[in-house]
Design an enzyme around this catalytic site. Structure first.
Site, PDB file in Angstrom:
ATOM      1  N   THR A  38      45.456  99.924 -39.302  1.00 34.67           N
ATOM      2  CA  THR A  38      44.693 100.429 -38.729  1.00 34.67           C
ATOM      3  C   THR A  38      43.313 100.805 -39.608  1.00 34.67           C
ATOM      4  OG1 THR A  38      44.243 103.032 -38.096  1.00 34.67           O
ATOM      5  CG2 THR A  38      45.977 102.595 -39.588  1.00 34.67           C
ATOM      6  N   TYR A  89      50.812 109.485 -40.583  1.00 33.26           N
ATOM      7  CA  TYR A  89      51.054 108.096 -40.024  1.00 33.26           C
ATOM      8  C   TYR A  89      50.009 107.292 -40.408  1.00 33.26           C
ATOM      9  CZ  TYR A  89      48.844 104.916 -36.778  1.00 33.26           C
ATOM     10  OH  TYR A  89      48.431 103.600 -36.463  1.00 33.26           O
ATOM     11  N   HIS A  90      48.743 107.509 -40.860  1.00 37.29           N
ATOM     12  CA  HIS A  90      47.964 106.477 -41.389  1.00 37.29           C
ATOM     13  C   HIS A  90      48.502 106.113 -42.609  1.00 37.29           C
ATOM     14  CE1 HIS A  90      44.947 107.919 -38.188  1.00 37.29           C
ATOM     15  NE2 HIS A  90      44.678 106.668 -38.143  1.00 37.29           N
ATOM     16  N   SER A 115      46.412 110.902 -42.389  1.00 42.20           N
ATOM     17  CA  SER A 115      47.452 111.808 -41.917  1.00 42.20           C
ATOM     18  C   SER A 115      48.668 110.902 -42.302  1.00 42.20           C
ATOM     19  CB  SER A 115      47.475 111.377 -40.258  1.00 42.20           C
ATOM     20  OG  SER A 115      47.591 110.199 -39.857  1.00 42.20           O
ATOM     21  N   LYS A 175      50.978 103.407 -42.699  1.00 38.76           N
ATOM     22  CA  LYS A 175      50.405 102.127 -42.395  1.00 38.76           C
ATOM     23  C   LYS A 175      49.982 101.487 -43.751  1.00 38.76           C
ATOM     24  CE  LYS A 175      50.226 101.634 -37.795  1.00 38.76           C
ATOM     25  NZ  LYS A 175      50.469 100.443 -36.869  1.00 38.76           N
TER      26      LYS A 175
HETATM   27  N1  USQ Z   1      38.934 113.402 -31.078  1.00 38.34           N
HETATM   28  C1  USQ Z   1      38.160 114.105 -30.512  1.00 38.34           C
HETATM   29  N2  USQ Z   1      38.553 114.471 -29.162  1.00 38.34           N
HETATM   30  C2  USQ Z   1      40.012 114.096 -28.613  1.00 38.34           C
HETATM   31  C3  USQ Z   1      40.543 113.175 -29.435  1.00 38.34           C
HETATM   32  C4  USQ Z   1      39.992 112.695 -30.518  1.00 38.34           C
HETATM   33  O1  USQ Z   1      37.178 114.355 -30.725  1.00 38.34           O
HETATM   34  O2  USQ Z   1      40.383 114.553 -27.624  1.00 38.34           O
HETATM   35  C5  USQ Z   1      38.554 112.679 -32.392  1.00 38.34           C
HETATM   36  C6  USQ Z   1      39.507 112.947 -33.536  1.00 38.34           C
HETATM   37  O3  USQ Z   1      39.192 114.073 -34.227  1.00 38.34           O
HETATM   38  C7  USQ Z   1      39.059 111.710 -34.444  1.00 38.34           C
HETATM   39  C8  USQ Z   1      38.454 110.754 -33.289  1.00 38.34           C
HETATM   40  O4  USQ Z   1      38.469 111.329 -32.025  1.00 38.34           O
HETATM   41  O5  USQ Z   1      38.166 111.966 -35.252  1.00 38.34           O
HETATM   42  C9  USQ Z   1      39.847 109.504 -33.105  1.00 38.34           C
HETATM   43  O6  USQ Z   1      41.055 110.246 -32.856  1.00 38.34           O
HETATM   44  P1  USQ Z   1      41.760 109.292 -31.875  1.00 38.34           P
HETATM   45  O7  USQ Z   1      43.048 110.479 -31.231  1.00 38.34           O
HETATM   46  O8  USQ Z   1      41.231 108.750 -30.710  1.00 38.34           O
HETATM   47  O9  USQ Z   1      42.441 108.144 -32.763  1.00 38.34           O
HETATM   48  P2  USQ Z   1      43.347 108.288 -34.128  1.00 38.34           P
HETATM   49  O10 USQ Z   1      44.056 109.649 -34.219  1.00 38.34           O
HETATM   50  O11 USQ Z   1      42.197 107.873 -35.112  1.00 38.34           O
HETATM   51  O12 USQ Z   1      44.318 107.084 -33.941  1.00 38.34           O
HETATM   52  C10 USQ Z   1      44.176 106.302 -32.870  1.00 38.34           C
HETATM   53  C11 USQ Z   1      45.384 105.438 -32.778  1.00 38.34           C
HETATM   54  C12 USQ Z   1      45.876 105.088 -33.795  1.00 38.34           C
HETATM   55  C13 USQ Z   1      45.279 104.010 -34.520  1.00 38.34           C
HETATM   56  C14 USQ Z   1      43.625 104.627 -34.801  1.00 38.34           C
HETATM   57  C15 USQ Z   1      42.751 103.777 -35.233  1.00 38.34           C
HETATM   58  O13 USQ Z   1      46.193 106.615 -32.210  1.00 38.34           O
HETATM   59  O14 USQ Z   1      47.494 104.248 -33.669  1.00 38.34           O
HETATM   60  O15 USQ Z   1      45.486 103.420 -35.831  1.00 38.34           O
HETATM   61  O16 USQ Z   1      43.299 105.244 -33.668  1.00 38.34           O
HETATM   62  S1  USQ Z   1      41.639 104.425 -36.280  1.00 38.34           S
HETATM   63  O17 USQ Z   1      41.005 105.484 -35.834  1.00 38.34           O
HETATM   64  O18 USQ Z   1      40.725 103.572 -36.541  1.00 38.34           O
HETATM   65  O19 USQ Z   1      42.335 104.722 -37.586  1.00 38.34           O
END
Ligand code: USQ
Length: 400
Positions: free
Chosen positions: A144, A181-182, A179, A185
């Site tokens: 990720t 989770y992260h 997190s 990875k």
């Molecule tokens: N966010 C909002 N509102 C929401 C949901 C999320 O503002 O309703 C924000 C979060 O605070 C965060 C960002 O959007 O800053 C991304 O959150 P997310 O829930 O879309 O993604 P994330 O938790 O980062 O995890 C997701 C996948 C995970 C993957 C990751 C890639 O669930 O499996 O590893 O994206 S990355 O984000 O590049 O690490």
């Protein structure tokens, strides 16, 4: 090629099985349906109906003219995975069988431990199984972009040149995950890199951004071939959640001021990139890292974009900022590289706007399924281990 998909029943796995089969690859895969159970555990359901594996397999056979090579079993069951790989003899293994949610891993001690046990031990079993039964296969490991965190310098693809006290080396770029989770990875990345070095395995670690989208063209019109689409606080990712929220008239839930920036890519492009990676394996002993995303956006830019496209579709959504349940930088520099996949021929297919238009049209007929679970749209899992529903801190749409 013979390609094994660990986690074939999930959001990415079910789509990938079809994408690869449509291109003539021979696919097999395992699953134990944990994603289905975890989403139910957090009180939610997929916005798009998810059919049983038997119904999915029947649709797969009708559509592609091949039976689905599937076995129910877990990567934590070492004998199971060794036997399956020994029978199938894959050229490539795409590892999607992990618990993918940052919030889920932060609920409490039990969920943090479950996440790391499932992800780190499952991946370690897979490395050992490869060493034992298919040491020539290529591991395509889903990592990720979140492994890197948000450093105040450019992010290379896995490695960078460092000069320190007059000496130079090529070293792994620092990981600063946000997190448990992260971090799981990151631990996988280290184990994979080490296994390549000591046993001569070959692996590509995919640092994937946030994926969104309801379909790939290969699914046709059969609803049994559609992949799942989650919108709860744990398993729903930002754009997928915003689209579901727009469809039912719930405010789009931007966390904090929405100035945090991430890399995003549509489901269809994730499929293209994973396929290109399988078709272009590294040398034995090589561990390489690809950053996989199409474009970076701030969360508020994305919420505004979903709002605009939803308005064109006759909906009337509003964007609200909620106090951020996560601990993450509110505003930061973010400039990751993404050249390796482009060098292999990756061509982005749709822009985000076009993809969101398709998503809204796909989700509209399932509005009632989202409405039935709307109570779980506002997050309450906080990074300090407590539970408190986030409050609206800005109800006016702010210009991003
Ligand atoms: N966010 C909002 N509102 C929401 C949901 C999320 O503002 O309703 C924000 C979060 O605070 C965060 C960002 O959007 O800053 C991304 O959150 P997310 O829930 O879309 O993604 P994330 O938790 O980062 O995890 C997701 C996948 C995970 C993957 C990751 C890639 O669930 O499996 O590893 O994206 S990355 O984000 O590049 O690490």
């Amino acid at each position: 090629m013979k390609i094994f998909i660990a986690g074939i029943d999930g959001y990415l796995g079910w789509a990938l099985a079809q994408y690869l089969t449509a291109r003539g690859h021979e696919v097999a895969g395992n699953d134990v349906f944990l994603r289905r159970a975890w989403v139910a555990e957090v009180g939610s359901d997929s916005a798009l109906p998810v059919y049983s594996i038997e119904e999915r397999a029947a649709a797969f056979e009708a559509h592609f003219g091949k039976s689905l090579n599937f076995r129910q079993g877990d990567l934590l069951d070492y004998d199971f995975i060794c036997n399956y790989l020994a029978d199938f003899k894959p050229d490539a293994i795409v590892h999607l069988a992990e618990m993918p949610s940052a919030p889920y891993s932060m609920i409490d001690q039990k969920h943090a431990v479950l996440t790391q046990q499932n992800n780190v031990i499952g991946s370690l079993n897979l490395l050992w199984a490869m060493k034992e039964v298919c040491p020539d296969a290529h591991l395509v490991k889903l990592g990720t972009m979140g492994e890197y965190g948000t450093p105040n310098i450019d992010i290379p693809e896995g490695f960078f040149e460092v000069e320190f006290r007059g000496r130079k080396d090529r070293l792994p770029f620092p990981r600063q995950a946000g997190s448990f989770y992260h971090w799981s990875k990151v631990h996988d990345s280290n184990n994979t890199m080490f296994a390549c070095r000591i046993w001569g395995l070959r692996a590509t670690d995919i640092m994937q951004g946030v994926v969104f989208g309801t379909r790939i063209d290969e699914m046709g019109d059969d609803p049994r071939l559609r992949t799942r689409l989650d919108f709860d606080q744990c398993f729903g990712t930002a754009i997928n959640r915003f689209c579901c929220q727009a469809v039912i008239g719930h405010p789009l839930t931007v966390f904090g001021g929405g100035k945090q920036r991430r890399g995003f890519l549509p489901l269809r492009d994730s499929m293209q990139c994973l396929t290109l990676t399988c078709e272009n394996p590294p040398q034995r002993g090589e561990y390489r890292v690809f950053n996989q995303f199409e474009e970076t956006y701030t969360i508020h830019e994305l919420a505004d974009l979903v709002k605009e496209v939803a308005e064109e579709a006759g909906l009337n959504p509003v964007v609200h900022c909620y106090d951020n349940p996560r601990q993450e930088l509110a505003e930061h520099y973010y400039n990751p590289d993404r050249q390796h996949l482009i060098d292999l021929g990756y061509q982005p297919s749709h822009d985000v706007r076009a993809e969101v238009r398709i998503m809204l049209a796909d989700l509209m007929p399932h509005k009632d399924r989202i409405l039935a679970k709307q109570a779980i749209l506002v997050p309450d899992i906080r990074w300090d281990g407590s539970r408190r529903r986030s409050e609206v801190i800005d109800a006016e749409p702010i210009k991003s």
